[in-house]
Design an enzyme around this catalytic site. Structure first.
Site, PDB file in Angstrom:
ATOM      1  N   GLY A 184       2.602 -12.195   2.710  1.00  0.00           N
ATOM      2  CA  GLY A 184       3.723 -12.470   3.529  1.00  0.00           C
ATOM      3  C   GLY A 184       4.661 -11.736   3.974  1.00  0.00           C
ATOM      4  O   GLY A 184       5.766 -11.734   4.573  1.00  0.00           O
TER       5      GLY A 184
ATOM      6  N   GLY B  70       2.594  -0.920   3.979  1.00  0.00           N
ATOM      7  CA  GLY B  70       1.821  -1.881   2.920  1.00  0.00           C
ATOM      8  C   GLY B  70       1.921  -3.281   2.992  1.00  0.00           C
ATOM      9  O   GLY B  70       3.208  -3.977   2.985  1.00  0.00           O
TER      10      GLY B  70
ATOM     11  N   SER C 159       1.874  -7.456   1.644  1.00  0.00           N
ATOM     12  CA  SER C 159       1.833  -7.877   0.753  1.00  0.00           C
ATOM     13  C   SER C 159       1.547  -9.371   1.093  1.00  0.00           C
ATOM     14  O   SER C 159       1.734  -9.903   2.261  1.00  0.00           O
ATOM     15  CB  SER C 159       2.884  -7.719  -0.458  1.00  0.00           C
ATOM     16  OG  SER C 159       4.079  -7.944   0.547  1.00  0.00           O
TER      17      SER C 159
ATOM     18  N   SER D   8       0.870  -1.279   0.038  1.00  0.00           N
ATOM     19  CA  SER D   8       0.166  -0.099   0.055  1.00  0.00           C
ATOM     20  C   SER D   8       0.896   1.391  -0.020  1.00  0.00           C
ATOM     21  O   SER D   8       0.133   2.206  -0.190  1.00  0.00           O
ATOM     22  CB  SER D   8      -0.970  -0.010   1.103  1.00  0.00           C
ATOM     23  OG  SER D   8      -2.065  -1.091   1.104  1.00  0.00           O
TER      24      SER D   8
END
Length: 474
Positions: free
Chosen positions: A312, A308, A310, A65
């Site tokens: 894992g 942000g 993702s 993110s």
């Protein structure tokens, strides 16, 4: 911080990272700090336990993110060029934008998309599509699958959907696919020379993968899914790059929109606009929101931040304009966010001398818990709240709309569709902390672990906010 001080920081971070990763089963970690003309990068551990590839200073990773700040930057570029207007309804540019509630999409302005104030209830909406029509397919799916949590501009709720709609909006007004626009209008002028927009590009160089702890052995295992679908690109699903690239991007926002290589990426006015408060929920667990940036108050110092997730892994980008500092990091297992928070606080407190007051000083066991009991929902998410032993207990369950949604979500979450029950103790009416945590745990980035309830009417709260995301009483 002079050059010698930054060298000391490098040594301290290296020791801190090594100790944390070894004791908390973090396979690999990479971090960077820029301050007043100098920067350092520290790498530790393994990028992929399946191959044994080391985590290097220039190893790539999913931005997650953090991409949202980039998408916002691209939107404001188009505003500067007169192509978009922040106070114009999105449907003027994107007539196909619609939600399941008739007329709801018509009220969403361009500024609502990038300030998380749009109310689009699509936080876990994962259409599985690839290629140049991916964002078009995402927007088409909203009309039949996703409603609205609140009136635009009424509240804040962290919005993946808003950023993806913004990405499609950019495609329509520029005629350029989002990945190409990101590369041409941001990566190149910022100098993000090792950044890419797809797994196909990333595989050509050193790239880390995320990991999850095996529930039986607790050993770290690589994720079964490297990226989210292309439909999530503008929210952070697919962009990939390095610590040096994120430092360059952060420095561009430090320097009023001028990149380290001297290119004007954004105007001084637009850069400042992103850093101004767009909405403030006035709750400790929901920092004020700017455009793209979340504005974390650490005492009198504001940290522009975005983390942000993702599959894992977790990244973070923090910019501290008052002290000419950028901090960014990535760890290839979700628990690395604790280490990121610890490094950030150490940089602020020990090296910048920022005085950070305690956010939560005491709890209040006499708070009436009954207004908060009930079931709260958002897109494919259900939170059941009850009273157990004088505390609130929350049970969070993912309820997929179809098999494709189930597959994508569970792979993103490491194979699970529900979280263990979590108990919360009252801090004050409407604000709760997870039981068992010391109060100082919430002084930094992890204030997002606090939960708040809002709009109590007729003895019942209408909304719950956890991790910056709203769910609405069913």
């Amino acid at each position: 911080m002079n050059n010698n001080a930054l060298h000391t920081v490098e040594v301290q971070i290296r020791e801190q990272v090594c100790a944390y990763c070894e004791s908390n089963n973090v396979p690999g970690f990479v971090a960077g700090v820029y301050h007043a003309g100098e920067q350092i990068v520290v790498a530790h551990g393994t990028a992929n336990v399946a191959t044994g590839a080391p985590m290097l200073e220039d190893t790539g990773f999913l931005f997650g993110s953090v991409t949202k700040v980039m998408t916002t930057t691209l939107v404001l570029q188009q505003v500067e060029r007169g192509v978009l207007d922040l106070d114009t309804p999105v449907v003027k540019y994107l007539p196909e934008f619609a939600l399941t509630i008739p007329g709801a999409a018509d009220k969403v302005l361009v500024r609502h998309l990038i300030s998380h104030t749009n109310g689009i209830d699509a936080d876990l909406f994962f259409p599985d599509a690839k290629g140049r029509d991916a964002l078009k397919i995402y927007v088409e799916g909203l009309a039949s699958s996703c409603g609205s949590l609140f009136e635009p501009g009424e509240q804040v709720s962290y919005s993946n959907g808003g950023m993806i709609v913004a990405g499609r909006l950019l495609e329509v007004v520029t005629g350029i696919p989002f990945p190409e626009l990101l590369e041409h209008d941001l990566y190149i002028p910022v100098g993000m020379q090792d950044s890419s927009t797809s797994a196909e590009q990333a595989i050509l160089r050193s790239t880390a993968v995320g990991h999850f702890n095996d529930p039986e052995t607790m050993a770290a295992k690589p994720t079964a899914m490297f990226t989210l679908p292309d439909t999530w690109g503008p929210a952070g699903g697919t962009p990939i790059g390095t610590i040096a690239d994120l430092l360059a991007f952060g420095r561009t926002h430090l320097a009023g929109g001028v990149s380290p290589c001297g290119a004007r990426v954004l105007s001084t006015e637009s850069t400042a606009l992103m850093q101004q408060v767009s909405f403030d929920m006035a709750s400790p667990n929901v920092p004020p929101i700017g455009m793209g940036w979340v504005l974390y108050p650490f005492g009198d110092t504001t940290v522009l931040a975005m983390s942000g997730a993702s599959p894992g892994g977790v990244s973070i980008l923090c910019v501290v304009p008052e002290h000419d500092l950028v901090f960014t990091a990535y760890g290839n297992i979700s628990g690395a966010i604790m280490l990121q928070d610890q490094i950030l606080q150490r940089l602020l407190n020990e090296h910048l001398g920022v005085q950070t007051p305690t956010l939560i000083t005491e709890s209040d066991p006499d708070v009436d818990l009954t207004p908060y009991v009930g079931t709260y929902r958002s897109n494919q998410l259900r939170v059941d709240v009850s009273i157990v032993d004088g505390q609130l207990e929350e049970r969070t369950t993912y309820e997929p709309a179809d098999e494709s949604q189930r597959r994508i979500f569970t792979e993103f979450a490491g194979g699970t569709a529900s979280a263990p029950p979590q108990r919360y103790v009252p801090i004050r009416p409407g604000l709760f902390a997870p039981a068992g945590y010391p109060h100082e745990a919430f002084d930094g980035y992890l204030r997002l672990l606090l939960v708040s309830y809002h709009h109590v009417r007729d003895g019942q709260a209408r909304f719950r906010n956890g991790g910056g995301r709203l769910t609405r009483r069913a």
